[in-house]
Motif scaffolding. Structure first.
Motif, mmCIF file in Angstrom:
data_model
loop_
_atom_site.group_PDB
_atom_site.id
_atom_site.type_symbol
_atom_site.label_atom_id
_atom_site.label_comp_id
_atom_site.label_asym_id
_atom_site.label_seq_id
_atom_site.Cartn_x
_atom_site.Cartn_y
_atom_site.Cartn_z
ATOM 1 N N VAL A 91 -4.961 -2.241 -5.568
ATOM 2 C CA VAL A 91 -5.414 -2.095 -4.167
ATOM 3 C C VAL A 91 -6.370 -3.226 -3.806
ATOM 4 O O VAL A 91 -6.277 -3.835 -2.734
ATOM 5 C CB VAL A 91 -6.090 -0.730 -3.961
ATOM 6 C CG1 VAL A 91 -6.816 -0.697 -2.608
ATOM 7 C CG2 VAL A 91 -5.056 0.384 -4.023
ATOM 8 N N GLN A 126 0.832 -1.212 0.000
ATOM 9 C CA GLN A 126 0.000 0.000 0.000
ATOM 10 C C GLN A 126 0.858 1.250 0.000
ATOM 11 O O GLN A 126 0.525 2.248 -0.659
ATOM 12 C CB GLN A 126 -0.915 -0.003 1.228
ATOM 13 C CG GLN A 126 -1.975 1.084 1.196
ATOM 14 C CD GLN A 126 -2.898 0.949 0.002
ATOM 15 O OE1 GLN A 126 -3.465 -0.108 -0.226
ATOM 16 N NE2 GLN A 126 -3.022 2.021 -0.784
ATOM 17 N N VAL A 127 1.971 1.220 0.714
ATOM 18 C CA VAL A 127 2.875 2.377 0.698
ATOM 19 C C VAL A 127 3.387 2.623 -0.715
ATOM 20 O O VAL A 127 3.438 3.771 -1.189
ATOM 21 C CB VAL A 127 4.061 2.127 1.677
ATOM 22 C CG1 VAL A 127 5.146 3.187 1.466
ATOM 23 C CG2 VAL A 127 3.571 2.150 3.109
ATOM 24 N N ARG A 164 0.686 6.636 -6.796
ATOM 25 C CA ARG A 164 -0.549 7.412 -7.012
ATOM 26 C C ARG A 164 -0.285 8.912 -6.852
ATOM 27 O O ARG A 164 -0.851 9.749 -7.566
ATOM 28 C CB ARG A 164 -1.622 6.949 -6.035
ATOM 29 C CG ARG A 164 -3.013 7.475 -6.397
ATOM 30 C CD ARG A 164 -4.034 7.070 -5.371
ATOM 31 N NE ARG A 164 -4.255 5.638 -5.316
ATOM 32 C CZ ARG A 164 -5.072 4.979 -6.135
ATOM 33 N NH1 ARG A 164 -5.718 5.624 -7.109
ATOM 34 N NH2 ARG A 164 -5.230 3.682 -6.018
ATOM 35 N N GLU A 165 0.595 9.274 -5.932
ATOM 36 C CA GLU A 165 0.929 10.700 -5.769
ATOM 37 C C GLU A 165 1.565 11.251 -7.035
ATOM 38 O O GLU A 165 1.264 12.390 -7.454
ATOM 39 C CB GLU A 165 1.898 10.854 -4.592
ATOM 40 C CG GLU A 165 1.249 10.669 -3.224
ATOM 41 C CD GLU A 165 2.270 10.718 -2.089
ATOM 42 O OE1 GLU A 165 1.869 10.555 -0.930
ATOM 43 O OE2 GLU A 165 3.468 10.915 -2.396
ATOM 44 N N ARG A 206 -4.546 5.056 -12.969
ATOM 45 C CA ARG A 206 -5.326 5.062 -11.712
ATOM 46 C C ARG A 206 -6.153 3.783 -11.600
ATOM 47 O O ARG A 206 -6.283 3.211 -10.521
ATOM 48 C CB ARG A 206 -6.240 6.294 -11.685
ATOM 49 C CG ARG A 206 -5.501 7.611 -11.528
ATOM 50 C CD ARG A 206 -6.485 8.764 -11.273
ATOM 51 N NE ARG A 206 -5.791 10.030 -11.177
ATOM 52 C CZ ARG A 206 -5.607 10.875 -12.182
ATOM 53 N NH1 ARG A 206 -6.104 10.561 -13.397
ATOM 54 N NH2 ARG A 206 -4.966 12.005 -11.996
ATOM 55 N N ASP A 263 0.562 4.057 -2.892
ATOM 56 C CA ASP A 263 0.319 5.476 -2.568
ATOM 57 C C ASP A 263 1.397 6.365 -3.162
ATOM 58 O O ASP A 263 1.123 7.480 -3.636
ATOM 59 C CB ASP A 263 0.266 5.664 -1.056
ATOM 60 C CG ASP A 263 -0.964 5.024 -0.441
ATOM 61 O OD1 ASP A 263 -0.972 4.808 0.791
ATOM 62 O OD2 ASP A 263 -1.921 4.746 -1.200
ATOM 63 N N HIS A 264 2.642 5.882 -3.141
ATOM 64 C CA HIS A 264 3.742 6.670 -3.708
ATOM 65 C C HIS A 264 3.546 6.886 -5.213
ATOM 66 O O HIS A 264 3.713 8.009 -5.721
ATOM 67 C CB HIS A 264 5.063 5.937 -3.444
ATOM 68 C CG HIS A 264 6.249 6.601 -4.088
ATOM 69 N ND1 HIS A 264 6.764 7.813 -3.659
ATOM 70 C CD2 HIS A 264 7.014 6.217 -5.164
ATOM 71 C CE1 HIS A 264 7.789 8.146 -4.424
ATOM 72 N NE2 HIS A 264 7.962 7.201 -5.350
#
Length: 409
Positions: free
Chosen positions: A100, A70-71, A77-78, A93, A74-75
């Motif tokens: 996810v 997940q980390v 996705r940013e 996305r 998220d990285h």
């Protein structure tokens, strides 16, 4: 101005990316042509595609934790949300959203797997505790002790449960082992106490037998010796290091008395000769009990033979040592079988024997290495000296190994 299906560069050098929500500013490019600007940000997009592909592969094929996955998501996705690349950002996305879902699915699978493993470990530990509690009541000291040690090794190989459950089960398991150890120590302490009591009784019997050895009151004294013999047998065995010495003194005192009586009753030689014949038959019957197979049966048969032996009476003086020696040899063989059986139930003695064997084996191995080194260095004198030392250590090791075999190890 330059453009492609996913982005464009205006006359000021500003780069845009096309999204479902309209154009978004990617960045500014002043160093080269618009085509170069689009190519640069398209490469950044390809980099994100590669990065997502690698993460998808890691999630599917490795044990990457849900938290770390997940980390990483998220990285990435940013970076996608920052619009610093030209390409189909929505597709990225959607791939991240799908990833996810995959991570959450794997997290749930692992959770269920851990729960299953925990249930299996709990069942296994409960079974170990149940068996340990049953073994705690066993009188098979050697077998039960070895099995309990094996259960400890099995326990160590099982995963831990929640702290409360694990501690409760371990407490029961440990209590069962302690209870068995306490009972076993009590059993062997009682055996030692019984042997010490037998030693005290036999010392008293020896003292009385020696005091009676000079008596000329033939009938009553002979009767008293028979009573002393009965008391001797009823006393049980003393410690091995005392038993033979006490027996030799006891038997020697009787021999003195009965030898004197025999000289007085020389006229009974004929009867004693007949007694000798009968006792020789009994000795032959007793010797057929060897080698000892069924210890209980051999002990019972020898007791019956010995009762008939005692009922026969005396034999000629010069024949007594040989005939009694034959019977005593049988009795000793049966006693040694009893001692061997006791040793096999004594795990502490076996552990000491095994420890000594290990030390001697290490010493032998070390000497062999030193001899090889001395030979290699051309030091024959030192090698010969070490060879002689090795012979002594090897002899001790062979003796220790032979003793260890008596324990069944």
């Amino acid at each position: 101005m330059s453009s492609d299906p996913w982005g464009r560069v205006d006359e000021t050098g500003t780069v845009y990316v096309r999204t479902a929500d309209g154009e978004q500013v990617v960045g500014s490019w002043q160093a080269g042509s618009p085509e170069e600007a689009l190519a640069y940000f398209e490469r950044k997009y390809e980099g994100l595609v590669v990065e997502i592909g690698l993460l998808e592969k890691r999630v599917q094929t490795t044990d990457l934790s849900a938290k770390d996955a997940q980390v990483a998501i998220d990285h990435i996705r940013e970076q996608v949300d920052a619009h610093h690349a030209v390409g189909d950002l929505q597709a990225l996305r959607e791939r991240l959203d799908k990833l996810v879902a995959t991570v959450e699915s794997r997290r749930e699978e692992r959770k269920q797997q851990r729960a299953k493993q925990s249930d299996q470990a709990r069942k296994a530990k409960e079974d170990l505790v149940t068996e340990a509690e049953q073994l705690a009541q066993s009188d098979q000291w050697r077998a039960a002790g070895e099995r309990l040690r094996a259960l400890v090794d099995t326990w160590k190989g099982l995963p831990r449960l929640d702290r409360k459950s694990d501690d409760e089960l371990w407490h029961r398991f440990s209590h069962a082992r302690s209870a068995f150890s306490k009972r076993r120590k009590g059993h062997f302490a009682q055996l030692d106490a019984q042997r010490e009591e037998a030693r005290r009784i036999k010392e008293r019997l020896v003292s009385e037998a020696e005091a009676l050895s000079g008596s000329t009151d033939w009938g009553p004294t002979a009767a008293r010796y028979r009573e002393l013999m009965a008391e001797w047998k009823a006393a049980g065995r003393a410690q091995r290091e005392h038993e033979d010495d006490l027996w030799n003194r006891f038997r020697g005192a009787q021999d003195v008395f009965f030898a004197a009586r025999s000289s007085v009753f020389a006229e009974r030689d004929a009867e004693q000769t007949e007694n000798l014949k009968l006792k020789e038959e009994l000795a032959e019957e007793a010797e057929k009990l060897l080698p000892v197979g069924d210890l209980k049966a051999a002990r019972a048969s020898f007791r019956t033979i010995n009762e008939r032996w005692e009922a026969i009476g005396h034999v000629p003086r010069d024949a007594r040592p040989k005939i009694e020696g034959r019977m005593h040899a049988v009795e000793r063989a049966i006693q040694e079988s009893e001692e061997a059986e006791w040793r096999r139930t004594n795990p502490e003695a076996r552990a000491r024997a095994a420890g000594l064997t290990g030390q001697l084996q290490a010493a032998v191995d070390k000497l062999k290495g030193q001899i090889e080194q001395a030979r290699a260095q051309g030091n024959s004198a030192r090698a010969d000296k070490l060879e002689r030392e090795l012979e002594g250590r090897q002899a001790l090791l062979d003796q220790a190994l032979k003793g260890l075999q008596e324990f069944g190890g």
